[in-house]
Scaffold this motif. Structure first.
Motif, PDB file in Angstrom:
ATOM      1  N   GLU A 147       0.841  -1.361   0.054  1.00 34.25           N
ATOM      2  CA  GLU A 147       0.046   0.023   0.042  1.00 34.25           C
ATOM      3  C   GLU A 147       0.910   1.199   0.151  1.00 34.25           C
ATOM      4  O   GLU A 147       0.807   2.304  -0.834  1.00 34.25           O
ATOM      5  N   VAL A 148       1.874   1.388   0.813  1.00 32.75           N
ATOM      6  CA  VAL A 148       2.762   2.290   0.996  1.00 32.75           C
ATOM      7  C   VAL A 148       3.665   2.485  -0.388  1.00 32.75           C
ATOM      8  O   VAL A 148       3.625   3.790  -0.852  1.00 32.75           O
ATOM      9  N   LEU A 149       4.008   1.494  -0.955  1.00 33.95           N
ATOM     10  CA  LEU A 149       4.944   1.509  -2.102  1.00 33.95           C
ATOM     11  C   LEU A 149       3.934   2.076  -3.331  1.00 33.95           C
ATOM     12  O   LEU A 149       4.643   2.916  -4.087  1.00 33.95           O
ATOM     13  N   THR A 154       3.211   7.387  -6.953  1.00 31.34           N
ATOM     14  CA  THR A 154       2.722   8.522  -7.834  1.00 31.34           C
ATOM     15  C   THR A 154       3.638   9.582  -7.684  1.00 31.34           C
ATOM     16  O   THR A 154       3.445  10.517  -8.201  1.00 31.34           O
ATOM     17  N   GLY A 155       4.733   9.466  -6.876  1.00 35.30           N
ATOM     18  CA  GLY A 155       5.882  10.521  -6.794  1.00 35.30           C
ATOM     19  C   GLY A 155       5.799  11.671  -5.690  1.00 35.30           C
ATOM     20  O   GLY A 155       6.476  12.527  -5.385  1.00 35.30           O
ATOM     21  N   GLY A 156       4.868  11.170  -4.695  1.00 37.81           N
ATOM     22  CA  GLY A 156       4.842  12.067  -3.441  1.00 37.81           C
ATOM     23  C   GLY A 156       5.837  12.018  -2.448  1.00 37.81           C
ATOM     24  O   GLY A 156       6.566  11.015  -2.463  1.00 37.81           O
ATOM     25  N   THR A 157       5.927  12.919  -1.660  1.00 37.76           N
ATOM     26  CA  THR A 157       7.055  12.773  -0.790  1.00 37.76           C
ATOM     27  C   THR A 157       6.451  11.710   0.509  1.00 37.76           C
ATOM     28  O   THR A 157       5.407  11.388   0.334  1.00 37.76           O
ATOM     29  N   ALA A 192       9.430   0.345  -6.557  1.00 29.63           N
ATOM     30  CA  ALA A 192       8.030   0.684  -7.365  1.00 29.63           C
ATOM     31  C   ALA A 192       8.007  -0.111  -8.482  1.00 29.63           C
ATOM     32  O   ALA A 192       7.162  -0.739  -9.049  1.00 29.63           O
ATOM     33  N   ARG A 193       9.181   0.438  -9.327  1.00 30.55           N
ATOM     34  CA  ARG A 193       9.145  -0.072 -10.658  1.00 30.55           C
ATOM     35  C   ARG A 193       9.476  -1.460 -10.668  1.00 30.55           C
ATOM     36  O   ARG A 193       8.634  -2.305 -11.400  1.00 30.55           O
TER      37      ARG A 193
END
Length: 201
Positions: A147-149, A154-157, A192-193
């Motif tokens: 969930e966190v990953l 999405t690119g957020g901090t 993430a990738r």
């Protein structure tokens, strides 16, 4: 006659699949939808035997949609037809209740046969993907790390992720660190990738 509903966010793909299946004497495409809400609406409005569902769609993805279909319309068989033949997607789709999983480059005759077999109560899985799934194994990520990953992708901090998931920044950093370690990545973007490529997100 096997009544089929097509769910894909690309109208060109839907049209091509509908045209190919329309050539089969025992298959009738009774509806087309571009997102999950449309699918669920069509299933409520008309009788459908088999839903062909793509994985990546706007809003609710095809795997979550499969679970919703099975919960709300248990008599409908679901065949995932996707460009993204990833072992993790296959595992998640089957867990969600999918009756079959094939990739979009499947020849038309084999796709029609998959529809018939799923309709008959059989499970259909792309054999190459099934073999890859056995080799790849389960996702090493916990549900919270996933969930966190997914949110971080999405690119957020870390602060953005923490706000979105109602967690502390420290907790987010810990989960990201664990995910990076488990995927063998050097950065959260790489983690993430890799997770997306394996179908874990």
């Amino acid at each position: 006659m096997i009544r089929v509903l097509l769910a894909d966010d690309q109208s060109l793909v839907r049209g091509a699949v509908a045209a190919l299946l329309g050539l089969e004497a025992d298959i009738e495409v009774t509806g087309e939808a571009g997102d999950a809400a449309e699918v669920l609406g069509l299933l409520t409005a008309a009788a459908v035997d088999v839903a062909l569902v793509d994985v990546e769609m706007p809003g609710m993805d095809g795997i979550a949609l499969t679970a919703a279909i099975k919960a709300e319309h248990p008599g409908v068989r679901v065949l995932i037809v996707t460009t993204f033949g990833r072992p993790g997607y296959l595992r998640r789709a089957l867990r969600a209740g999918a009756d079959g999983f094939v990739v979009k480059d499947t020849p038309a005759r084999r796709l029609a046969d998959a529809v018939r077999r799923v309709h008959a109560g059989l499970r259909v899985v792309d054999p190459v993907l099934a073999a890859e799934g056995l080799v790849a194994g389960e996702s090493p990520l916990t549900a919270r790390e996933t969930e966190v990953l997914r949110e971080a992708a999405t690119g957020g901090t870390a602060a953005d992720v923490a706000r979105a998931l109602h967690l502390t920044e420290g907790t987010v950093r810990n989960h990201l660190s664990a995910a990076i370690g488990k995927t063998g990545a050097r950065t959260r973007a790489e983690a993430a990738r890799l997770a997306q490529e394996n179908g874990w997100l």
